[in-house]
Each structure stands twice: as C-alpha cells, then as structure tokens.
Motif scaffolding. Structure first.
Motif, PDB file in Angstrom:
ATOM      1  N   MET A 143      -8.495  -5.238 -15.229  1.00 39.46           N
ATOM      2  CA  MET A 143      -7.601  -4.232 -14.461  1.00 39.46           C
ATOM      3  C   MET A 143      -6.380  -3.809 -15.301  1.00 39.46           C
ATOM      4  SD  MET A 143      -8.678  -4.682 -11.374  1.00 39.46           S
ATOM      5  CE  MET A 143      -7.377  -4.276 -10.411  1.00 39.46           C
ATOM      6  N   ALA A 144      -6.532  -3.490 -16.716  1.00 40.25           N
ATOM      7  CA  ALA A 144      -5.486  -2.888 -17.361  1.00 40.25           C
ATOM      8  C   ALA A 144      -5.213  -1.481 -17.071  1.00 40.25           C
ATOM      9  CB  ALA A 144      -5.859  -3.029 -18.952  1.00 40.25           C
ATOM     10  N   ASP A 145      -6.065  -0.603 -16.640  1.00 42.33           N
ATOM     11  CA  ASP A 145      -5.890   0.548 -16.293  1.00 42.33           C
ATOM     12  C   ASP A 145      -5.709   0.778 -14.655  1.00 42.33           C
ATOM     13  OD1 ASP A 145      -6.302   1.576 -18.900  1.00 42.33           O
ATOM     14  OD2 ASP A 145      -8.424   1.455 -18.519  1.00 42.33           O
ATOM     15  N   ALA A 146      -5.456  -0.004 -13.957  1.00 45.47           N
ATOM     16  CA  ALA A 146      -5.464  -0.103 -12.574  1.00 45.47           C
ATOM     17  C   ALA A 146      -3.879   0.149 -12.113  1.00 45.47           C
ATOM     18  CB  ALA A 146      -5.871  -1.348 -11.836  1.00 45.47           C
ATOM     19  N   GLU A 147      -3.802   1.125 -10.896  1.00 52.74           N
ATOM     20  CA  GLU A 147      -2.529   1.130 -10.356  1.00 52.74           C
ATOM     21  C   GLU A 147      -2.189  -0.251  -9.780  1.00 52.74           C
ATOM     22  OE1 GLU A 147      -1.900   4.312  -7.505  1.00 52.74           O
ATOM     23  OE2 GLU A 147      -3.523   5.485  -8.177  1.00 52.74           O
ATOM     24  N   ASP A 148      -0.636  -0.450  -9.688  1.00 59.63           N
ATOM     25  CA  ASP A 148      -0.331  -1.670  -9.412  1.00 59.63           C
ATOM     26  C   ASP A 148      -0.757  -2.210  -8.008  1.00 59.63           C
ATOM     27  OD1 ASP A 148       1.042  -1.847 -11.618  1.00 59.63           O
ATOM     28  OD2 ASP A 148       3.013  -1.517 -11.170  1.00 59.63           O
TER      29      ASP A 148
ATOM     30  N   ALA B 207       0.574  -1.331  -0.115  1.00 62.69           N
ATOM     31  CA  ALA B 207       0.034  -0.035  -0.177  1.00 62.69           C
ATOM     32  C   ALA B 207       0.960   1.269   0.029  1.00 62.69           C
ATOM     33  CB  ALA B 207      -0.942  -0.042   1.271  1.00 62.69           C
ATOM     34  N   ARG B 208       2.014   1.257   0.490  1.00 64.79           N
ATOM     35  CA  ARG B 208       2.914   2.118   0.782  1.00 64.79           C
ATOM     36  C   ARG B 208       2.977   3.432  -0.282  1.00 64.79           C
ATOM     37  NH1 ARG B 208       7.038   4.762  -0.233  1.00 64.79           N
ATOM     38  NH2 ARG B 208       7.771   3.537  -1.980  1.00 64.79           N
ATOM     39  N   SER B 209       3.426   2.992  -1.573  1.00 68.61           N
ATOM     40  CA  SER B 209       3.446   3.907  -2.599  1.00 68.61           C
ATOM     41  C   SER B 209       2.137   4.724  -2.949  1.00 68.61           C
ATOM     42  CB  SER B 209       4.219   3.765  -3.746  1.00 68.61           C
ATOM     43  OG  SER B 209       3.448   2.577  -4.343  1.00 68.61           O
ATOM     44  N   ALA B 210       1.432   4.026  -3.107  1.00 71.28           N
ATOM     45  CA  ALA B 210      -0.051   4.219  -3.577  1.00 71.28           C
ATOM     46  C   ALA B 210      -0.529   5.426  -2.645  1.00 71.28           C
ATOM     47  CB  ALA B 210      -1.151   3.253  -3.937  1.00 71.28           C
ATOM     48  N   LEU B 211      -0.477   5.078  -1.411  1.00 68.85           N
ATOM     49  CA  LEU B 211      -0.877   5.998  -0.052  1.00 68.85           C
ATOM     50  C   LEU B 211      -0.194   7.258  -0.181  1.00 68.85           C
ATOM     51  CD1 LEU B 211      -2.101   3.656   2.859  1.00 68.85           C
ATOM     52  CD2 LEU B 211      -3.676   4.903   0.888  1.00 68.85           C
ATOM     53  N   ALA B 212       1.164   7.241  -0.580  1.00 62.82           N
ATOM     54  CA  ALA B 212       2.005   8.431  -0.350  1.00 62.82           C
ATOM     55  C   ALA B 212       1.290   9.192  -1.399  1.00 62.82           C
ATOM     56  CB  ALA B 212       3.387   8.148  -0.552  1.00 62.82           C
ATOM     57  N   ARG B 213       1.122   8.908  -2.702  1.00 65.81           N
ATOM     58  CA  ARG B 213       0.736   9.556  -3.760  1.00 65.81           C
ATOM     59  C   ARG B 213      -0.746  10.197  -3.467  1.00 65.81           C
ATOM     60  NH1 ARG B 213       3.118   5.525  -6.756  1.00 65.81           N
ATOM     61  NH2 ARG B 213       1.007   4.470  -7.351  1.00 65.81           N
ATOM     62  N   ALA B 214      -1.593   9.406  -3.150  1.00 67.22           N
ATOM     63  CA  ALA B 214      -2.834   9.733  -2.697  1.00 67.22           C
ATOM     64  C   ALA B 214      -2.994  10.837  -1.316  1.00 67.22           C
ATOM     65  CB  ALA B 214      -3.730   8.723  -2.153  1.00 67.22           C
TER      66      ALA B 214
ATOM     67  N   ARG C 181       1.503  12.827   1.611  1.00 69.48           N
ATOM     68  CA  ARG C 181       2.175  12.830   3.153  1.00 69.48           C
ATOM     69  C   ARG C 181       3.530  11.796   2.980  1.00 69.48           C
ATOM     70  NH1 ARG C 181       0.466  16.935   2.845  1.00 69.48           N
ATOM     71  NH2 ARG C 181      -1.220  17.923   4.596  1.00 69.48           N
ATOM     72  N   THR C 182       4.361  11.900   3.804  1.00 67.30           N
ATOM     73  CA  THR C 182       5.380  10.676   3.908  1.00 67.30           C
ATOM     74  C   THR C 182       4.787   9.536   4.523  1.00 67.30           C
ATOM     75  OG1 THR C 182       7.199  12.470   4.343  1.00 67.30           O
ATOM     76  CG2 THR C 182       7.565  10.118   5.125  1.00 67.30           C
ATOM     77  N   VAL C 183       4.906   8.600   3.727  1.00 64.82           N
ATOM     78  CA  VAL C 183       4.304   7.198   3.927  1.00 64.82           C
ATOM     79  C   VAL C 183       5.607   6.056   4.145  1.00 64.82           C
ATOM     80  CG1 VAL C 183       2.549   5.280   3.522  1.00 64.82           C
ATOM     81  CG2 VAL C 183       2.115   7.590   3.007  1.00 64.82           C
ATOM     82  N   GLU C 184       5.570   5.286   5.203  1.00 64.98           N
ATOM     83  CA  GLU C 184       6.782   4.284   5.440  1.00 64.98           C
ATOM     84  C   GLU C 184       5.974   3.119   5.750  1.00 64.98           C
ATOM     85  OE1 GLU C 184       9.862   5.468   7.708  1.00 64.98           O
ATOM     86  OE2 GLU C 184       9.382   7.872   7.323  1.00 64.98           O
ATOM     87  N   ALA C 185       6.564   1.989   5.395  1.00 64.66           N
ATOM     88  CA  ALA C 185       6.034   0.543   5.967  1.00 64.66           C
ATOM     89  C   ALA C 185       7.131   0.186   6.954  1.00 64.66           C
ATOM     90  CB  ALA C 185       5.760  -0.320   4.686  1.00 64.66           C
TER      91      ALA C 185
END
Length: 388
Positions: free
Chosen positions: A333-338, A76-83, A86-90
């Motif tokens: 899912m061709a247009d979905a984020e990873d 989830a980390r990178s998608a939540l950082a973009r959304a 904020r700084t998001v770390e796992a």
C-alpha cells in the motif's frame, strides 16, 4: 473478473464469545473482492443514476451515518472531493436530526445524500433522509447498506431519486461492533463515486490478507498483553477519522473497560495530551503523503520518548523514518491514498479491540449483555420537524 481472495487461516482456536467478531474481521478481504465484483456488474445502472447528479456544478455531496457509519463518511470525504470535483461534507445523521436547518441551510442547492447504514433501522438514519426531502428542493439519495430488508433500503428501493447499493449479505455483522460492514460500505462509496480515481483500492484485499496471515496479529497481542489502561489513536486527514473509529471500536468491544481517545497528530498536543499516563498505549497511523507524513512521524517519535518501550506503535505502509520493531507494516500500500490505506489499516484497530476485550473478560460478540448499549440504537424519539 472476480479476484480470488482466500480466507485467512485462524491462528488459534476461536475464543468463547468471539465467534462472530473473529470471523467478521477475517472475512473482510474476501468480501472486498466480492463488493468490487458487485459494483462492476451494476456499473451501467449506477452511472445512469449518478451521471446526471454529479454533472450538477453546484452539487453538494453529504456523507452521513451514525457512530461507525459516520466515520465511514469522514474517512471518504477528502478522497471523494478530489475524485468528483464537487463539495463533499461528512455530517452525522445525529447532527442532521438534531440541527436540520443548519445542515441544510441552502434549500435550492442540489444535494446527493449518501447514507451509510449497517441495518438501515436506526431512527436517525431514517429521519435524516426524510429531513433532507423536507428541507431541500432537490435531493437524490445513494443508500449504502448491508441489509436489503432494512427500513432504509425498502423505503428507497423503488424511488426514482434513490439508488440502493447493497453490500454482500455476510457483511451485515452479527457481532455487536461494525467491522466488515464498515469496510464494505466504505469501499462501496469509494468505488461508486470515485471510480478509478482513488489510488490503492485494488491492492486492499491482498494487503489485508497478508496482514492477517503475517505477524501483525501476534504483534497486536504483544501490545495488548502489556495490559494498558488507556489507548490513544492518532492520525492526520482521513487517518484522523480512522483514529476516531479505532477508539470507538475499543470502547465498544471492551464494554468501556478500556478508555480510548483519538485526535489528529497535530491536535493532540493542544490539551488532549493530558490523557497520557505511563499505562497508556499509543497507535499512530502514518500518512503516505510526504508532507503530512512529517507531522505523523513527529508525534510518533515524541510519544515514543515519553512512554515506556513498546507502548507506542506506528501503522504504516512505508517503513522509512520508523523503527521496524515498533511498526505494523501494511505491505503493498506504499503508493495508496490515505483513504484507501484506511481499509487494511482499520483491521489493526479491530484486532486490538478484539484482543483487549478478551483480556478484560468481556465477550466481544455481546459486550453489553444487560442491554445498556444496543447493536441497533434504541430509546431515540424523533420529534416532528416544524414546517418552514
């Protein structure tokens, strides 16, 4: 409005010792729709809690859990950082517990600790929230758990600085390994913190339903019928984290009888490639990002040339650049984020682990009947944190 997602019809009689795991893999599309409805119904309360927290410009969001729950945060980390912006770390609860001052070095930085926990009774899950409270001046807690009666949920239920987000009760897997618990908690975090900013989440239930009802289970069986002695899972970004969870699932459900390794598509060449033998199967998760995808395709074709035919498969949402006979295609899912793609894609790894377990003569519902490894971790002593 609740989306109706039918249960996938069983393709065969449920094998002995796999009742829970078989059901829990196949119930996921329905539970994702239910999780989405749950979040919609409590959106106002959730926003009232999260709004002031996310408004902090210096906010640090820490996604934490142990084992499979730790992988949920990594996916989830990178998608939540973009959304969130904020700084998001796992950071795994095991790392927070063992090295707390490194994990929480900035005492005055406002922090949202997002805890993933199937049962909420693991010692490190409880310790991580207590350590955060002890070391940080301001820490809010978003507890995402499948067990309303677990220690983590009950300790945070009535706290003003905490929000307990429960997944559907059926998602608290009764089988040994986390399957529907993982994906429901991951979806809950993406919906709660990412809102509508993460592409592809709405398509996940139908994509997973099609995967389970279509030819993928048979193609998974074809791979495991080759009786590979080793498995390698590869991917990039969020899908590299998915690769880690996939390898763990195989180790768990086979009771360690099948060795598994994971790495990033680029990192694998730097030493771990020595793991390969002619009895190794390789699964490559192919990114939807056009740039990242090139590296995944490179390693897929390299592995396909190095290993016997049929030992290397791609899991992808788009067929371009891939041989159809060796691709497990996730439709819709061709247009979905990873990060969203990871939700239906992980079902492929769960099916591999289930089939491999049965092929080894292991009961996937309880692959460790002698208790060497436990569903809720045991034997952990939480040592008191020195006062600072």
């Amino acid at each position: 409005m609740k989306t109706a997602v039918p249960e996938t019809a069983d393709r065969q009689q449920v094998p002995q010792g796999a009742t829970h795991t078989h059901r829990e893999i196949r119930q996921q599309p329905r539970l994702w729709a239910e999780m989405t409805t749950r979040l919609s119904e409590q959106r106002d309360w959730l926003d009232a809690f999260l709004g002031p927290v996310l408004a902090e410009p210096r906010l640090r969001i820490v996604l934490t859990g142990a084992g499979t729950s730790a992988y949920a945060g990594q996916v989830a980390r990178s998608a939540l950082a973009r959304a969130t912006g904020r700084t998001v770390e796992a950071v795994a609860t095991t790392d927070i517990t063992a090295d707390p001052t490194s994990c929480f070095a900035e005492r005055d930085r406002p922090t949202l600790l997002v805890s993933f926990a199937r049962s909420g009774n693991s010692p490190e899950s409880l310790a991580a929230t207590q350590i955060a409270d002890q070391l940080l001046d301001r820490c809010a807690h978003l507890v995402i758990t499948c067990n309303a009666d677990g220690s983590l949920a009950t300790r945070h239920q009535n706290r003003a600085d905490s929000y307990v987000l429960l997944t559907p009760p059926e998602s608290e897997d009764q089988g040994f390994a986390m399957t529907s618990s993982l994906t429901c908690m991951l979806l809950a975090a993406l919906r709660a913190l990412g809102g509508t900013h993460i592409r592809g989440l709405d398509a996940c239930p139908e994509a997973a339903t099609s995967l389970l009802a279509g030819g993928t289970p048979d193609r998974v069986a074809e791979l495991t019928d080759r009786a590979p002695e080793r498995f390698v899972y590869l991917g990039s970004g969020a899908l590299a984290a998915l690769a880690g969870e996939s390898a763990l699932k195989l180790l768990e459900l086979t009771g360690g009888a099948v060795t598994a390794l994971s790495d990033s598509s680029l990192g694998f060449r730097h030493g771990p490639k020595a793991f390969l033998t002619q009895r190794t199967a390789v699964v490559v998760y192919i990114s939807n990002d056009p740039y990242t995808r090139r590296y995944d395709l490179d390693i897929f074709h390299e592995m396909s040339a190095a290993l016997p035919a049929g030992h290397v498969v791609a899991v992808a949402a788009r067929p371009d650049g891939l041989p159809a006979e060796h691709t497990w295609l996730i439709e819709g899912m061709a247009d979905a984020e990873d990060t969203a793609l990871a939700l239906p894609a992980v079902l492929c790894a769960q099916l591999v682990a289930l089939n491999a377990s049965l092929a080894c003569g292991v009961r996937p519902d309880n692959p460790f009947p002698d208790g060497e490894v436990n569903r809720v971790v045991q034997g952990v002593t939480i040592h008191p944190l020195p006062q600072h």
